[in-house]
Write an enzyme that holds these catalytic residues in place. Structure first.
Site, PDB file in Angstrom:
ATOM      1  N   ASP A 159       0.838  -1.200   0.000  1.00  0.00           N
ATOM      2  CA  ASP A 159       0.000   0.000   0.000  1.00  0.00           C
ATOM      3  C   ASP A 159       0.874   1.251   0.000  1.00  0.00           C
ATOM      4  O   ASP A 159       0.618   2.196  -0.743  1.00  0.00           O
ATOM      5  CB  ASP A 159      -0.928  -0.021   1.222  1.00  0.00           C
ATOM      6  N   GLU A 166      -1.973  -5.304  -3.586  1.00  0.00           N
ATOM      7  CA  GLU A 166      -1.024  -4.539  -2.766  1.00  0.00           C
ATOM      8  C   GLU A 166       0.120  -5.428  -2.296  1.00  0.00           C
ATOM      9  O   GLU A 166       1.287  -5.012  -2.296  1.00  0.00           O
ATOM     10  CB  GLU A 166      -1.742  -3.928  -1.559  1.00  0.00           C
TER      11      GLU A 166
END
Length: 194
Positions: free
Chosen positions: A77, A143
């Site tokens: 992320d 992610e």
């Protein structure tokens, strides 16, 4: 919990066995590695990145592997945010921060992650039928894969990987021009006015 595990085994046992048999050969992982277009120094990083805890039945989740996946997801992320922010900074040097924030939110929200994950043809965990049941899992896995590339080959490789994977979304955003505010932002502004 025990009843849930038994029910899961009853309906997912044959499917899970088939998935494990394919994964044990490494076929699926090798195919995914090729689709991703990254030359892996350590393919085990990719295996960790796509080993979402939902791929295991209730009661059989390895806490160590689940934590490792969560850490990859967390790192991915941050790497994704940095790469997209850098791209926007380079591509739109005269744009104000508010517009850049609208752009970055469009590129990192779940819908964008799902589009990328579908392009990679990520495998769905047993018991979920994509796209309805596994949207969060797919977004988390995207992610995590970004983090795996970063850990495998460093920032420059991760930057190139993300820019390539997000290229269709970036091109679409470039064609559309400055983004408008999404519904959630507009609703918040209306609520704040009262």
């Amino acid at each position: 919990m025990l009843a849930a595990a038994r029910a899961w085994h009853r309906c997912q046992g044959p499917l899970r066995t088939a998935v494990r048999a394919r994964a044990s050969k490494g076929d699926d992982l090798d195919e995914l590695a090729k689709r991703l277009g990254h030359r892996w120094n350590n393919v085990e990083r990719l295996r960790s990145a796509v080993s979402h805890p939902a791929h295991r039945p209730p009661g059989e989740v390895d806490r160590y592997k689940a934590k490792r996946f969560e850490r990859f997801e967390f790192l991915g992320d941050r790497v994704l945010n940095l790469v997209i922010a850098e791209y926007l900074h380079e591509t739109y040097p005269n744009e104000d921060e508010a517009t850049a924030n609208l752009r970055i939110m469009k590129l990192i929200r779940s819908e964008a992650l799902l589009a990328v994950g579908r392009g990679w043809r990520l495998p769905s965990p047993p018991g979920f039928s994509a796209p309805t049941g596994s949207n969060g899992i797919t977004a988390d896995t995207v992610e995590s894969v970004v983090a795996a590339v970063f850990r495998d080959a460093g920032y420059e490789a991760a930057r190139d990987f993300v820019r390539n994977a997000w290229a269709p979304l970036l091109a679409e955003m470039d064609r559309e021009g400055p983004p408008g505010k999404d519904a959630k932002t507009r609703l918040g502004e209306v609520a704040n006015e009262r």
